[in-house]
Scaffold this motif. Structure first.
Motif, short mmCIF file in Angstrom:
data_model
loop_
_atom_site.label_atom_id
_atom_site.label_comp_id
_atom_site.label_asym_id
_atom_site.label_seq_id
_atom_site.Cartn_x
_atom_site.Cartn_y
_atom_site.Cartn_z
N ASP A 91 0.84 -1.20 0.00
CA ASP A 91 0.00 0.00 0.00
C ASP A 91 0.87 1.25 0.00
O ASP A 91 0.62 2.21 -0.73
CB ASP A 91 -0.91 0.02 1.23
N THR A 92 1.92 1.25 0.81
CA THR A 92 2.80 2.40 0.93
C THR A 92 3.61 2.62 -0.34
O THR A 92 3.78 3.76 -0.79
CB THR A 92 3.73 2.24 2.15
N LEU A 93 4.12 1.55 -0.94
CA LEU A 93 4.86 1.70 -2.19
C LEU A 93 3.98 2.37 -3.25
O LEU A 93 4.45 3.25 -3.98
CB LEU A 93 5.35 0.34 -2.68
N GLU A 94 2.72 1.99 -3.31
CA GLU A 94 1.83 2.62 -4.28
C GLU A 94 1.60 4.09 -3.93
O GLU A 94 1.56 4.93 -4.82
CB GLU A 94 0.51 1.85 -4.38
N ALA A 95 1.50 4.41 -2.65
CA ALA A 95 1.31 5.80 -2.24
C ALA A 95 2.51 6.66 -2.65
O ALA A 95 2.34 7.82 -3.03
CB ALA A 95 1.09 5.90 -0.73
N LEU A 96 3.69 6.07 -2.61
CA LEU A 96 4.90 6.81 -2.97
C LEU A 96 4.96 7.17 -4.45
O LEU A 96 5.75 8.03 -4.84
CB LEU A 96 6.15 5.99 -2.60
N THR A 97 4.13 6.54 -5.25
CA THR A 97 4.16 6.80 -6.69
C THR A 97 3.00 7.66 -7.17
O THR A 97 2.93 7.98 -8.36
CB THR A 97 4.16 5.49 -7.49
N LEU A 98 2.09 8.05 -6.29
CA LEU A 98 0.89 8.77 -6.71
C LEU A 98 1.15 10.17 -7.21
O LEU A 98 0.66 10.57 -8.26
CB LEU A 98 -0.13 8.84 -5.56
N ASP A 99 1.88 10.95 -6.44
CA ASP A 99 2.09 12.36 -6.77
C ASP A 99 3.48 12.77 -6.31
O ASP A 99 3.68 13.04 -5.13
CB ASP A 99 1.02 13.22 -6.10
N GLN A 100 4.43 12.80 -7.23
CA GLN A 100 5.81 13.10 -6.87
C GLN A 100 6.00 14.51 -6.32
O GLN A 100 7.02 14.81 -5.73
CB GLN A 100 6.73 12.88 -8.08
N ASP A 101 5.02 15.38 -6.51
CA ASP A 101 5.11 16.75 -6.01
C ASP A 101 4.39 16.97 -4.69
O ASP A 101 4.32 18.10 -4.21
CB ASP A 101 4.56 17.73 -7.07
N ALA A 102 3.84 15.93 -4.11
CA ALA A 102 3.11 16.06 -2.85
C ALA A 102 4.04 16.56 -1.75
O ALA A 102 5.18 16.08 -1.61
CB ALA A 102 2.49 14.73 -2.45
N ALA A 103 3.57 17.51 -0.97
CA ALA A 103 4.38 18.09 0.11
C ALA A 103 4.80 17.02 1.11
O ALA A 103 5.94 17.01 1.58
CB ALA A 103 3.61 19.21 0.80
N TRP A 104 3.88 16.10 1.45
CA TRP A 104 4.22 15.08 2.44
C TRP A 104 5.32 14.17 1.92
O TRP A 104 6.19 13.74 2.68
CB TRP A 104 2.99 14.27 2.86
N LEU A 105 5.31 13.87 0.64
CA LEU A 105 6.30 12.96 0.06
C LEU A 105 7.71 13.53 0.17
O LEU A 105 8.68 12.81 0.38
CB LEU A 105 5.95 12.66 -1.40
N LYS A 106 7.82 14.83 0.08
CA LYS A 106 9.13 15.48 0.17
C LYS A 106 9.72 15.37 1.57
O LYS A 106 10.92 15.57 1.76
CB LYS A 106 9.01 16.94 -0.25
N LYS A 107 8.90 15.01 2.55
CA LYS A 107 9.38 14.88 3.93
C LYS A 107 9.78 13.44 4.27
O LYS A 107 10.34 13.19 5.33
CB LYS A 107 8.31 15.37 4.90
N VAL A 108 9.47 12.50 3.38
CA VAL A 108 9.78 11.09 3.64
C VAL A 108 11.27 10.85 3.43
O VAL A 108 11.80 11.14 2.36
CB VAL A 108 8.94 10.16 2.74
N VAL A 109 11.92 10.30 4.46
CA VAL A 109 13.35 10.00 4.36
C VAL A 109 13.61 8.50 4.25
O VAL A 109 14.67 8.10 3.77
CB VAL A 109 14.14 10.59 5.55
N ALA A 110 12.65 7.67 4.69
CA ALA A 110 12.89 6.22 4.64
C ALA A 110 11.57 5.46 4.67
O ALA A 110 10.56 5.94 5.19
CB ALA A 110 13.76 5.78 5.82
N LEU A 111 11.63 4.26 4.13
CA LEU A 111 10.54 3.28 4.22
C LEU A 111 11.12 2.03 4.86
O LEU A 111 12.11 1.48 4.36
CB LEU A 111 9.96 2.95 2.84
N VAL A 112 10.52 1.62 5.95
CA VAL A 112 10.92 0.39 6.63
C VAL A 112 9.87 -0.67 6.33
O VAL A 112 8.68 -0.45 6.56
CB VAL A 112 11.04 0.60 8.16
#
Length: 173
Positions: A91-112
């Motif tokens: 689910d998270t991997l798909e969320a990471l590909t939805l909108d590369q310009d999303a403000a929240w995505l720019k704050k993500v530093v890692a996926l565990v």
């Protein structure tokens, strides 16, 4: 000397965002992944969020829920570490590909990934028919059937197709 009022501490380092796996919504009232660690983590100054994904929904649907949840102005996001459990990783991997310009995505530093279903699972291939015929229709008072695509999202071909079509952000560890 007068006692100084306690000051609320700012999160020291991270906003930890937990994404439960399949059926997580259905059993969340009993147990949430890693919930025994939340108090200690908040005591250390970390901010904790648990995304309310739908327990029986597809990864595509839950990706939108994750994105909308993290985009909400009421979320106070610092440096974000996403922690996916089982299907929560898909689910998270798909969320990471939805909108590369999303403000929240720019704050993500890692996926565990914890027991993450990245490339699918043979169990989803084997039990897809049984799930569609019986389990997806089973009434469950704590979780709606969603779009019914939960198990189908974990099929090996579905995950392989997703990974082939989508480029994940390289800066996220």
């Amino acid at each position: 000397p007068a006692m100084q009022p306690l000051q609320e501490r700012e999160p020291c380092c991270y906003t930890l965002v937990f994404v439960p796996g399949i059926l997580g919504e259905c059993v969340g009232h009993i147990a949430t992944p890693f919930s025994d660690s939340y108090q200690r983590l908040t005591d250390q100054g970390h901010r904790i969020y648990v995304v309310p994904v739908e327990g029986r929904a597809s990864s595509e649907r839950n990706a939108r829920i994750i994105s909308d949840y993290l985009a909400s102005p009421e979320r106070q996001l610092g440096k974000v570490v996403l922690i996916g459990y089982s299907k929560g990783v898909s689910d998270t991997l798909e969320a990471l590909t939805l909108d590369q310009d999303a403000a929240w995505l720019k704050k993500v530093v890692a996926l565990v990934s914890v027991a993450g279903v990245v490339a699918g699972t043979p169990a989803a291939d084997t039990f897809a028919g049984l799930y569609a015929a019986f389990f997806s229709r089973l009434p469950w008072p704590t979780c709606a059937p969603g779009d019914g695509g939960g198990l189908g999202s974990l099929r090996r071909q579905v995950r392989a197709d997703f990974l082939a079509r989508n480029k994940l952000p390289e800066r996220i560890k």
